[in-house]
Design a protein around this motif. Structure first.
Motif, short mmCIF file in Angstrom:
data_model
loop_
_atom_site.label_atom_id
_atom_site.label_comp_id
_atom_site.label_asym_id
_atom_site.label_seq_id
_atom_site.Cartn_x
_atom_site.Cartn_y
_atom_site.Cartn_z
N GLN A 166 10.02 1.45 7.50
CA GLN A 166 9.45 1.25 6.15
C GLN A 166 10.51 1.50 5.09
O GLN A 166 10.59 0.75 4.11
CB GLN A 166 8.24 2.18 5.95
N LYS A 167 11.35 2.51 5.32
CA LYS A 167 12.42 2.78 4.34
C LYS A 167 13.35 1.57 4.24
O LYS A 167 13.75 1.17 3.15
CB LYS A 167 13.24 4.00 4.78
N GLN A 168 13.66 0.98 5.40
CA GLN A 168 14.57 -0.18 5.34
C GLN A 168 13.90 -1.35 4.65
O GLN A 168 14.55 -2.13 3.95
CB GLN A 168 15.08 -0.55 6.74
N ARG A 169 12.58 -1.50 4.84
CA ARG A 169 11.89 -2.61 4.16
C ARG A 169 11.88 -2.37 2.64
O ARG A 169 12.02 -3.33 1.86
CB ARG A 169 10.48 -2.78 4.72
N ILE A 170 11.80 -1.10 2.24
CA ILE A 170 11.93 -0.80 0.81
C ILE A 170 13.36 -1.14 0.35
O ILE A 170 13.56 -1.71 -0.73
CB ILE A 170 11.61 0.70 0.52
N ASP A 184 0.81 -1.23 0.00
CA ASP A 184 0.00 0.00 0.00
C ASP A 184 0.84 1.28 0.00
O ASP A 184 0.31 2.37 -0.02
CB ASP A 184 -0.94 0.00 1.21
N LYS A 185 2.15 1.13 0.03
CA LYS A 185 3.02 2.32 0.06
C LYS A 185 3.74 2.55 -1.27
O LYS A 185 4.66 3.37 -1.35
CB LYS A 185 4.07 2.17 1.17
N ALA A 186 3.32 1.85 -2.30
CA ALA A 186 4.01 1.91 -3.59
C ALA A 186 4.23 3.35 -4.08
O ALA A 186 5.29 3.68 -4.61
CB ALA A 186 3.23 1.11 -4.63
N ASP A 187 3.23 4.20 -3.89
CA ASP A 187 3.32 5.56 -4.44
C ASP A 187 3.88 6.58 -3.46
O ASP A 187 3.90 7.77 -3.74
CB ASP A 187 1.93 6.01 -4.91
#
Ligand SMILES: Nc1ncnc2c1ncn2[C@@H]1O[C@H](COP(=O)(O)OP(=O)(O)O)[C@@H](O)[C@H]1O
Ligand SMILES: [Mg+2]
Length: 344
Positions: free
Chosen positions: A146-150, A133-136
């Motif tokens: 979240q940045k590290q998971r990206i 859900d954070k694709a955009d």
């Protein structure tokens, strides 16, 4: 899977101030293993991990990944082999002008994949790290975790066999750290990817590493399974790392007070692991021998799914009874050591 043989790294060799960051590093990481290297700042951790994918060229030694010595490969082959080694960083290293989708897509774009392939793969990776859900979203709209998971999703885009993690959780708070460590475990368990991580945080080692090496001054001073290193550290530096998470040191003032009594008591440290941690040992001792037991200090923790107890007890009684109790405990596969000063 990953073998380092005699790795040496000297910065500024031949100059006025050469720095020997790594001295004869030998390391073997098994396939599917999570291997941790722990060390203080300046120990050479970043140099070590950067030598693995040749971001830094070792001054000498071999880096063998999947049977191939990367240090001798011609540039084109090296590029191919490097795609099989993913990396994540303490500061995430995301492109701020790109969305989460765009960041994960980057390695695939560089590989010249089709739009459809990229779309499918990136959606799958985002879902793997729980951020579909954070694709955009842009990096600045994401939390550190979240940045590290990206960062992890991006590192997985080229289907690596090995994932290198350079202080991947050091910029995160404890809850977020746990969350990222869970994702790393999933990377190993579900994708079978071998992980080499470096950290100065012993909780990271405790929580996900199968084995650990302690790096100090560019040298591996100790190496073992995580369970063994935590329960029987051999070097002072390993002990000090273990103490950062298992606070087992008894304050000297407390110890002095207990020992004041002299001949009628003794203080012991008991180390239990695995099944022996489940036995009601101390109550057995109290029943069998004429000693009073006073637990002064202790921690019981779980290491790699196994209980580990580290407690300090005072035994009061006549010498013979205390000695018999100690002999009984030794027979129960529990390590027992007399504590005279807690510089143990
Ligand atoms: N590019 C460089 N040039 C010169 N010295 C460096 C460079 N990178 C690291 N060093 C030195 O090498 C040693 C190990 O550094 P590093 O690998 O960054 O350790 P760690 O990651 O454990 O903090 C330190 O003394 C550091 O100052
Ligand atoms: Mg570093």
């Amino acid at each position: 899977m990953l073998v380092l043989e005699g790795i040496r790294k000297v910065y500024g060799e031949g100059g006025d101030n050469p720095v020997e960051a790594l001295k004869d590093i030998n390391l073997e990481v098994e396939k599917g293993e999570i291997f941790g290297v722990v060390g203080y700042s300046g120990a050479g951790k970043s140099s070590l991990i950067r030598c693995v994918n040749l971001l830094e060229k070792p001054t000498s030694g071999k880096v063998i990944v999947n049977g191939k010595d990367l240090t001798t490969l011609p540039p084109k082959e090296l590029r191919t082999e490097r795609k099989k080694i993913g990396m994540i960083f303490q500061q995430f290293n995301l492109l701020h002008s790109k969305t989460a989708f765009g960041n994960v897509a980057m390695p695939l774009i560089l590989e010249g994949r089709s739009k459809e392939q990229i779309e499918t793969k990136v959606r799958k990776l985002l879902s793997f790290v729980g951020l579909e859900d954070k694709a955009d979203h842009y990096p600045e709209q994401l939390s550190g975790g979240q940045k590290q998971r990206i960062g992890i999703a991006r590192a997985l885009a080229t289907d690596p066999h090995v994932l290198l993690c350079d202080e991947a959780t050091s910029a995160l708070d404890p809850d977020t750290t746990n969350n990222v460590l869970e994702v790393l475990k999933q990377v190993r368990d579900e994708l079978g990817i071998t992980i080499l991580l470096i950290t100065h945080e012993m909780n990271v080692i405790r929580d996900i590493c199968d084995r650990v090496a302690v790096l100090d001054g560019g040298v591996i001073v100790e190496q073992d399974t995580t369970l063994n290193l935590f329960t029987e550290p051999q070097t002072e530096i390993a002990r000090s790392f273990v103490r950062t998470v298992l606070n087992d040191a008894l304050p000297e003032a407390t110890l002095a007070k207990v020992l004041e009594k002299g001949a009628s008591n003794s203080v012991y440290r008991l180390l239990y692991k695995g099944d022996s941690a489940n036995n009601p040992l101390l109550s057995d001792v109290a029943k069998k021998f004429a000693v009073d037991i006073n637990v002064i200090h202790g921690t019981i923790t779980e290491l790699q799914g196994q209980p580990f107890g580290n407690i300090i007890v005072e035994f009061n009684g006549v010498r013979e009874e205390i000695d018999n109790a100690v002999a009984f405990i030794e027979g129960e596969q529990v390590t027992i050591k007399e504590v005279v000063s807690d510089a143990v």
